[in-house]
Scaffold this motif. Structure first.
Motif, PDB file in Angstrom:
ATOM      1  N   GLU A 147       0.828  -1.137  -0.059  1.00 20.59           N
ATOM      2  CA  GLU A 147       0.108  -0.179  -0.024  1.00 20.59           C
ATOM      3  C   GLU A 147       0.746   1.248  -0.022  1.00 20.59           C
ATOM      4  OE1 GLU A 147      -2.192  -3.355   1.245  1.00 20.59           O
ATOM      5  OE2 GLU A 147      -0.389  -2.497   2.061  1.00 20.59           O
ATOM      6  N   ASP A 148       2.159   1.372   0.763  1.00 23.82           N
ATOM      7  CA  ASP A 148       2.852   2.318   0.728  1.00 23.82           C
ATOM      8  C   ASP A 148       3.393   2.749  -0.703  1.00 23.82           C
ATOM      9  OD1 ASP A 148       2.629   2.657   3.348  1.00 23.82           O
ATOM     10  OD2 ASP A 148       4.170   1.203   3.873  1.00 23.82           O
ATOM     11  N   ILE A 149       3.971   1.441  -1.162  1.00 24.77           N
ATOM     12  CA  ILE A 149       4.475   1.585  -2.543  1.00 24.77           C
ATOM     13  C   ILE A 149       3.411   2.183  -3.379  1.00 24.77           C
ATOM     14  CG2 ILE A 149       5.332   0.224  -4.797  1.00 24.77           C
ATOM     15  CD1 ILE A 149       6.342  -1.998  -2.389  1.00 24.77           C
ATOM     16  N   ALA A 150       2.186   1.830  -3.599  1.00 25.95           N
ATOM     17  CA  ALA A 150       1.170   2.611  -4.590  1.00 25.95           C
ATOM     18  C   ALA A 150       0.858   4.003  -4.076  1.00 25.95           C
ATOM     19  CB  ALA A 150      -0.300   1.771  -4.161  1.00 25.95           C
ATOM     20  N   VAL A 151       0.927   4.191  -2.961  1.00 24.39           N
ATOM     21  CA  VAL A 151       1.153   5.738  -2.545  1.00 24.39           C
ATOM     22  C   VAL A 151       2.003   6.387  -3.129  1.00 24.39           C
ATOM     23  CG1 VAL A 151       1.157   7.469  -0.513  1.00 24.39           C
ATOM     24  CG2 VAL A 151      -0.347   5.575  -0.228  1.00 24.39           C
ATOM     25  N   VAL A 152       3.344   5.919  -3.027  1.00 29.51           N
ATOM     26  CA  VAL A 152       4.652   6.563  -3.698  1.00 29.51           C
ATOM     27  C   VAL A 152       4.634   6.689  -4.981  1.00 29.51           C
ATOM     28  CG1 VAL A 152       7.093   6.596  -3.846  1.00 29.51           C
ATOM     29  CG2 VAL A 152       5.958   6.029  -1.684  1.00 29.51           C
ATOM     30  N   VAL A 153       4.120   5.758  -5.768  1.00 35.89           N
ATOM     31  CA  VAL A 153       3.717   5.829  -7.057  1.00 35.89           C
ATOM     32  C   VAL A 153       2.855   6.824  -7.626  1.00 35.89           C
ATOM     33  CG1 VAL A 153       2.672   4.432  -9.198  1.00 35.89           C
ATOM     34  CG2 VAL A 153       4.293   3.171  -7.573  1.00 35.89           C
ATOM     35  N   GLN A 154       1.593   6.869  -7.015  1.00 35.55           N
ATOM     36  CA  GLN A 154       0.727   8.062  -7.079  1.00 35.55           C
ATOM     37  C   GLN A 154       1.547   9.561  -6.821  1.00 35.55           C
ATOM     38  OE1 GLN A 154      -2.123   7.965  -8.577  1.00 35.55           O
ATOM     39  NE2 GLN A 154      -1.786  10.066  -8.902  1.00 35.55           N
ATOM     40  N   GLU A 155       2.250   9.317  -5.912  1.00 33.35           N
ATOM     41  CA  GLU A 155       2.993  10.820  -5.718  1.00 33.35           C
ATOM     42  C   GLU A 155       3.962  11.113  -6.639  1.00 33.35           C
ATOM     43  OE1 GLU A 155       3.042  10.743  -0.579  1.00 33.35           O
ATOM     44  OE2 GLU A 155       4.658   9.844  -1.870  1.00 33.35           O
ATOM     45  N   PHE A 156       4.663  10.052  -7.314  1.00 32.00           N
ATOM     46  CA  PHE A 156       5.433  10.566  -8.448  1.00 32.00           C
ATOM     47  C   PHE A 156       4.612  10.929  -9.302  1.00 32.00           C
ATOM     48  CE2 PHE A 156       9.078   7.903  -6.868  1.00 32.00           C
ATOM     49  CZ  PHE A 156      10.077   8.939  -7.266  1.00 32.00           C
ATOM     50  N   ALA A 157       3.378  10.296  -9.773  1.00 29.15           N
ATOM     51  CA  ALA A 157       2.441  10.846 -10.946  1.00 29.15           C
ATOM     52  C   ALA A 157       2.031  12.233 -10.526  1.00 29.15           C
ATOM     53  CB  ALA A 157       1.598   9.481 -10.968  1.00 29.15           C
ATOM     54  N   ASP A 158       1.711  12.646  -9.489  1.00 30.92           N
ATOM     55  CA  ASP A 158       0.980  13.766  -9.289  1.00 30.92           C
ATOM     56  C   ASP A 158       2.361  15.032  -9.258  1.00 30.92           C
ATOM     57  OD1 ASP A 158      -1.156  13.012  -8.569  1.00 30.92           O
ATOM     58  OD2 ASP A 158      -0.722  12.769  -6.373  1.00 30.92           O
ATOM     59  N   ALA A 159       3.551  14.537  -8.863  1.00 28.67           N
ATOM     60  CA  ALA A 159       4.695  15.562  -8.793  1.00 28.67           C
ATOM     61  C   ALA A 159       4.944  15.832 -10.448  1.00 28.67           C
ATOM     62  CB  ALA A 159       5.972  15.050  -8.324  1.00 28.67           C
ATOM     63  N   ALA A 160       4.770  14.672 -11.481  1.00 26.03           N
ATOM     64  CA  ALA A 160       5.165  14.871 -12.622  1.00 26.03           C
ATOM     65  C   ALA A 160       4.197  15.840 -13.395  1.00 26.03           C
ATOM     66  CB  ALA A 160       5.261  13.535 -13.467  1.00 26.03           C
ATOM     67  N   ARG A 161       2.989  15.403 -12.897  1.00 28.99           N
ATOM     68  CA  ARG A 161       2.078  16.548 -13.441  1.00 28.99           C
ATOM     69  C   ARG A 161       2.120  18.108 -13.115  1.00 28.99           C
ATOM     70  NH1 ARG A 161      -1.988  18.227 -10.565  1.00 28.99           N
ATOM     71  NH2 ARG A 161      -1.972  16.723  -9.041  1.00 28.99           N
ATOM     72  N   ARG A 162       2.324  18.164 -11.786  1.00 34.29           N
ATOM     73  CA  ARG A 162       2.488  19.279 -11.367  1.00 34.29           C
ATOM     74  C   ARG A 162       4.136  19.929 -12.233  1.00 34.29           C
ATOM     75  NH1 ARG A 162       1.505  17.409  -6.269  1.00 34.29           N
ATOM     76  NH2 ARG A 162      -0.626  17.960  -5.468  1.00 34.29           N
ATOM     77  N   SER A 163       4.806  19.100 -12.226  1.00 33.04           N
ATOM     78  CA  SER A 163       5.897  19.770 -13.103  1.00 33.04           C
ATOM     79  C   SER A 163       5.782  20.047 -14.322  1.00 33.04           C
ATOM     80  CB  SER A 163       7.041  18.724 -13.208  1.00 33.04           C
ATOM     81  OG  SER A 163       7.564  18.159 -11.934  1.00 33.04           O
ATOM     82  N   VAL A 164       4.975  19.451 -15.316  1.00 37.06           N
ATOM     83  CA  VAL A 164       4.560  19.931 -16.605  1.00 37.06           C
ATOM     84  C   VAL A 164       3.819  21.441 -16.380  1.00 37.06           C
ATOM     85  CG1 VAL A 164       3.206  19.443 -18.564  1.00 37.06           C
ATOM     86  CG2 VAL A 164       4.485  17.672 -17.524  1.00 37.06           C
ATOM     87  N   GLU A 165       2.904  21.363 -15.341  1.00 38.49           N
ATOM     88  CA  GLU A 165       2.030  22.437 -15.154  1.00 38.49           C
ATOM     89  C   GLU A 165       2.964  23.688 -14.772  1.00 38.49           C
ATOM     90  OE1 GLU A 165      -1.798  20.356 -13.497  1.00 38.49           O
ATOM     91  OE2 GLU A 165      -0.486  21.235 -12.064  1.00 38.49           O
ATOM     92  N   ALA A 166       4.098  23.461 -14.154  1.00 36.54           N
ATOM     93  CA  ALA A 166       5.304  24.719 -13.909  1.00 36.54           C
ATOM     94  C   ALA A 166       5.941  25.107 -14.859  1.00 36.54           C
ATOM     95  CB  ALA A 166       6.043  23.954 -12.747  1.00 36.54           C
ATOM     96  N   GLY A 167       5.836  24.248 -16.237  1.00 35.16           N
ATOM     97  CA  GLY A 167       6.681  24.779 -17.279  1.00 35.16           C
ATOM     98  C   GLY A 167       7.814  23.906 -17.789  1.00 35.16           C
ATOM     99  N   PHE A 168       8.072  22.857 -16.865  1.00 37.99           N
ATOM    100  CA  PHE A 168       9.212  22.008 -17.061  1.00 37.99           C
ATOM    101  C   PHE A 168       9.054  21.270 -18.264  1.00 37.99           C
ATOM    102  CE2 PHE A 168       9.960  22.945 -12.652  1.00 37.99           C
ATOM    103  CZ  PHE A 168      11.233  23.420 -12.744  1.00 37.99           C
ATOM    104  N   LYS A 169      10.077  21.135 -19.169  1.00 40.18           N
ATOM    105  CA  LYS A 169       9.827  20.268 -20.607  1.00 40.18           C
ATOM    106  C   LYS A 169      10.601  19.024 -20.495  1.00 40.18           C
ATOM    107  CE  LYS A 169       7.702  23.991 -22.210  1.00 40.18           C
ATOM    108  NZ  LYS A 169       6.443  24.120 -22.218  1.00 40.18           N
ATOM    109  N   VAL A 170      11.321  18.739 -19.520  1.00 39.99           N
ATOM    110  CA  VAL A 170      11.834  17.356 -19.316  1.00 39.99           C
ATOM    111  C   VAL A 170      11.704  16.846 -17.971  1.00 39.99           C
ATOM    112  CG1 VAL A 170      14.005  16.068 -19.209  1.00 39.99           C
ATOM    113  CG2 VAL A 170      13.597  17.758 -21.216  1.00 39.99           C
TER     114      VAL A 170
END
Length: 354
Positions: A147-170
């Motif tokens: 369950e912890d692993i699943a939470v962290v996987v989702q946290e990576f997904a959310d961070a990636a989404r926010r990174s694109v929203e912030a304007g990062f291109k890679v």
């Protein structure tokens, strides 16, 4: 045209040259907030103005407990996302590609900046990892459940989404230097007996889940990199050959390039860090995995960097120490190699002050 200044296109992103700034921790956030500030803008911006083809900001935590130290930056909330926006925008305004490394420190988190555990009463926190094995000087991590692993996987997904929203291109996923994803990869830190431990396929499962969801979040246009430590520098640890295999698996799930470093899992390991000492690992992963790689590690001259590319040991060069010493290294490298570039900042161009 020197290969160092030959543009590279990955997906929809064009890099003006192959001199890239690696993620380098700044430990500059105030009040344990994880909020980037003016230092991050000026530091990253200086590299972009200096001619780098890509500027990747530091290992940026996907959650509060994913920070290495209390001074590390994060992107686990929308406020942090918005604070990163001017950093990404300025990098891009200078003709460089803004990039971010998203990370979780795992058992190496809650460090007091001196390789000791930050006490709980001073702002420290419980760490997590694949197994109840500690890094020297730090606390024994809590063993992660599925369950912890699943939470962290989702946290990576959310961070990636926010990174694109912030304007990062890679976007780069940090799976190196003894942090959480590397801890799962290495048999020295992962002694689990479930589907996340044992065989190479099982030890790579967590990373592959992260690669899959991050690619889904960022869409098809944004390049996705993965940073690996290609070796633990000890017998029975993680190897360059395993790195090449897992890199290929990551590529099949949508990763585009692999940033090849080494070490970090164990302390008190002697590494003979001669010039270009990690380049052979990039070459191994590139040739055996049939993937794009970037080399890093005591690459300090234009001639040295150009030779690595000419010998097909990497597709791009990350330069850290030399850019700290000289943020305008790419412009100087172009001069040394006899290359004319058109992206010197206008106030720095010859004749501007005449």
């Amino acid at each position: 045209m020197a290969l160092l200044f030959e543009p590279l296109t990955i997906r929809d992103v064009n890099f003006r040259n192959r001199i890239w700034v690696p993620p380098m921790c700044q430990f500059a956030c105030e009040d344990q907030t994880g909020n980037p500030n003016s230092w991050h803008l000026v530091n990253a911006g200086s590299y972009a103005a200096g001619g780098a083809g890509m500027v990747m900001v530091e290992a940026t935590a996907i959650s509060p407990i994913g920070r290495i130290t209390a001074q590390c930056a994060g992107i686990w909330n929308d406020h942090q996302r918005d604070l990163w926006k001017p950093v990404a925008a300025f990098i891009e305004s200078q003709g460089s590609v803004p990039a971010i490394q998203i990370a979780h420190a795992g058992r190496k988190a809650s460090d007091d900046m001196h390789e000791k555990a930050l006490p709980l009463d001073q702002g420290g926190w419980e760490t997590i990892g694949p197994s109840a094995l500690a890094v020297d000087g730090l606390t024994v991590p809590r063993v992660m459940t599925t369950e912890d692993i699943a939470v962290v996987v989702q946290e990576f997904a959310d961070a990636a989404r926010r990174s694109v929203e912030a304007g990062f291109k890679v976007i780069e996923i940090h799976a190196a230097h003894g942090y959480l994803l590397h801890e799962f990869l290495s048999p020295l830190s992962n002694i689990r007996e479930d589907q996340y431990g044992g065989s190479l396929e099982n030890r790579a499962r967590f990373l592959l889940e992260v690669v899959k969801v991050v690619r889904e979040q960022i869409g098809s246009d944004i390049p996705l990199f993965v940073r690996f430590s290609a070796t633990d520098w000890v017998d029975d640890g993680w190897t360059p050959e395993e790195t090449a295999i897992v890199a290929k698996w990551c590529q099949e799930l949508g990763a585009d390039l692999f940033d090849i470093s080494s070490g970090g899992l164990l302390r008190s390991i002697f590494i003979s860090s001669t010039p270009g000492y990690q380049v052979p690992f990039s070459e191994t992963v590139k040739n055996e995995g049939k993937v794009l790689t970037a080399a890093v590690g005591k690459i300090t001259t234009a001639v040295q960097a150009e030779q690595i590319l000419q010998e097909e040991k990497a597709d791009a060069i990350f330069i850290g120490r030399q850019l700290i010493n000289d943020p305008h290294f790419p412009l100087r490298a172009a001069h040394e190699l006899g290359i004319e570039v058109d992206y010197r900042p206008v106030p720095h161009r010859p004749g501007y002050w005449n």
